[in-house]
Design an enzyme around this catalytic site. Structure first.
Site, short mmCIF file in Angstrom:
data_model
loop_
_atom_site.label_atom_id
_atom_site.label_comp_id
_atom_site.label_asym_id
_atom_site.label_seq_id
_atom_site.Cartn_x
_atom_site.Cartn_y
_atom_site.Cartn_z
N ASP A 148 -1.19 -6.30 -0.37
CA ASP A 148 -1.37 -5.67 0.94
C ASP A 148 -2.86 -5.39 1.19
OD1 ASP A 148 0.30 -4.93 3.00
OD2 ASP A 148 1.09 -3.15 1.99
N LYS A 168 -1.01 -9.52 2.88
CA LYS A 168 -0.24 -9.01 4.01
C LYS A 168 -1.14 -8.09 4.83
CE LYS A 168 3.23 -5.77 3.68
NZ LYS A 168 2.75 -4.74 4.63
N ASP A 184 0.83 -1.20 0.00
CA ASP A 184 0.00 0.00 0.00
C ASP A 184 0.87 1.26 0.00
OD1 ASP A 184 0.86 -0.15 2.61
OD2 ASP A 184 -1.14 -0.12 3.52
N SER A 185 2.22 1.06 0.00
CA SER A 185 3.12 2.18 -0.25
C SER A 185 2.81 2.82 -1.60
CB SER A 185 4.58 1.72 -0.21
OG SER A 185 4.76 0.60 -1.06
N GLU A 217 9.80 -4.12 10.02
CA GLU A 217 10.20 -2.81 9.48
C GLU A 217 10.79 -1.93 10.58
OE1 GLU A 217 7.31 -1.01 6.92
OE2 GLU A 217 8.50 0.84 6.70
N GLU A 270 -1.08 -5.65 8.72
CA GLU A 270 -0.18 -5.04 9.70
C GLU A 270 -0.64 -5.24 11.13
OE1 GLU A 270 0.57 -0.91 8.85
OE2 GLU A 270 1.28 -1.33 6.81
O1 KIV Z 1 3.55 -1.12 1.60
C1 KIV Z 1 4.72 -1.50 1.47
O2 KIV Z 1 5.39 -1.28 0.48
C2 KIV Z 1 5.31 -2.23 2.58
C3 KIV Z 1 6.78 -2.46 2.55
C4 KIV Z 1 7.51 -1.23 2.92
C5 KIV Z 1 7.20 -3.61 3.40
O3 KIV Z 1 4.63 -2.60 3.50
#
Ligand code: KIV
Length: 291
Positions: A109, A138, A66-67, A207, A140
């Site tokens: 994510d 993924k 989600d970056s 992280e 968090e």
């Molecule tokens: O969203 C993302 O790109 C991430 C990475 C920084 C691990 O969670």
């Protein structure tokens, strides 16, 4: 065409792959790499072309993180990213991989708000990412997420957890800062990691945690592969945001990032250099990343 080049839908690429022709990456293959002591490489990917290039450079895992909210959408954090947006990018990446018979393991994510309400909401959101082509999702956090992880894993959905600096809670954490420094924070993180492994998480992003803590967590999790970012080189693998390691970033690069474009002839070269550096242990350099 010479033997040292390969034709792809994206043009002619050097065939000098750092790795032999790969079979599709799978959880058993990742477990096998872990047992042989081979580091796992991961990069973020958000579109078809860069995903195909990363795959051809030998990156085993592609994370549609989600970056993308910051990297692709220009947001100031990941909090505003929606599930629809995530699905769009997962579809783009997996289409790109299909075009080049890519073999990477694809992780989508779950964005903020898409798994927080209930386990039922989490399974709906995870299913949307899997329908879009992801192999694994993924999410968090520790503690409250453990039941959700178990619920998803019991229903056949591979899960990657994420501890330490969790960008979706940046407002609660008070900024992008190192986590797990105090004894009590370190203990909590270790307990969360063990619970997530017991719940069935097969991977865990760590992280921005101290290198010693990331190494200890890795040693206590034989069945859950730790993937570090800014957490030293004692983890089972590494991940970087693709734009950061290519040196194209709207803001300041975090200090743990290396610009792999320096000295590289192409994006593929830079990614292959990243794969080599992670595998031979020269990236990251623990001296730089001991917080
Ligand atoms: O969203 C993302 O790109 C991430 C990475 C920084 C691990 O969670």
């Amino acid at each position: 065409m010479s033997e040292t080049t390969a034709s792809t839908p994206y043009g002619t690429l050097p065939a000098a792959s750092p790795l032999p022709q790969r079979k599709p990456v799978s959880l058993p293959r990742l477990q096998d790499m872990r047992e042989r002591g081979e580091k796992i490489t991961m990069l973020t990917a958000y579109d078809a072309t860069f995903a195909a290039v990363a795959d051809s450079a030998g990156v085993e895992c592609l994370l549609i993180g989600d970056s993308l909210g910051m990297v692709c959408q220009g947001l100031s954090s990941t909090v505003g990213v929606t599930l629809d947006t995530m699905c769009y990018h997962v579809e783009s990446v997996t289409r790109g991989l299909r075009r080049v018979q890519g073999t990477a393991w694809v992780i989508g994510d779950l964005p903020f708000g898409s798994y927080h309400e209930s386990k039922e909401q989490a399974i709906r959101s995870a299913s949307a990412l899997l329908h879009a082509g992801a192999h694994m999702i993924k999410l968090e956090g520790g503690g409250w997420t453990t039941d959700t992880v178990r619920f998803l894993v019991e229903r056949g959905i591979p899960v990657c957890a994420h501890l330490g600096l969790t960008p979706q809670t940046v407002h609660a954490l008070g900024g992008y800062r190192v986590q797990g420094r105090s004894d009590s924070d370190a203990l909590r993180l270790k307990r969360d990691a063990l619970e997530l492994q017991d719940a069935g998480a097969a991977m865990l992003v760590l992280e921005m945690v101290p290198a010693t803590l990331a190494t200890e967590v890795t040693q206590q999790l034989p069945r859950c592969h730790t993937i570090g970012i800014g957490s030293g080189n004692g983890t089972a693998g590494q991940v970087l945001v693709m734009h950061d390691m290519l040196g194209v970033n709207l803001g300041k690069n975090p200090k743990f990032v290396r610009n792999f474009m320096e000295g590289a002839h192409s994006v593929r070269d830079a990614m292959a250099a990243y794969v080599r550096a992670v595998k031979d242990g020269s990236f990251p350099d623990n001296l730089i990343h001991a917080w």
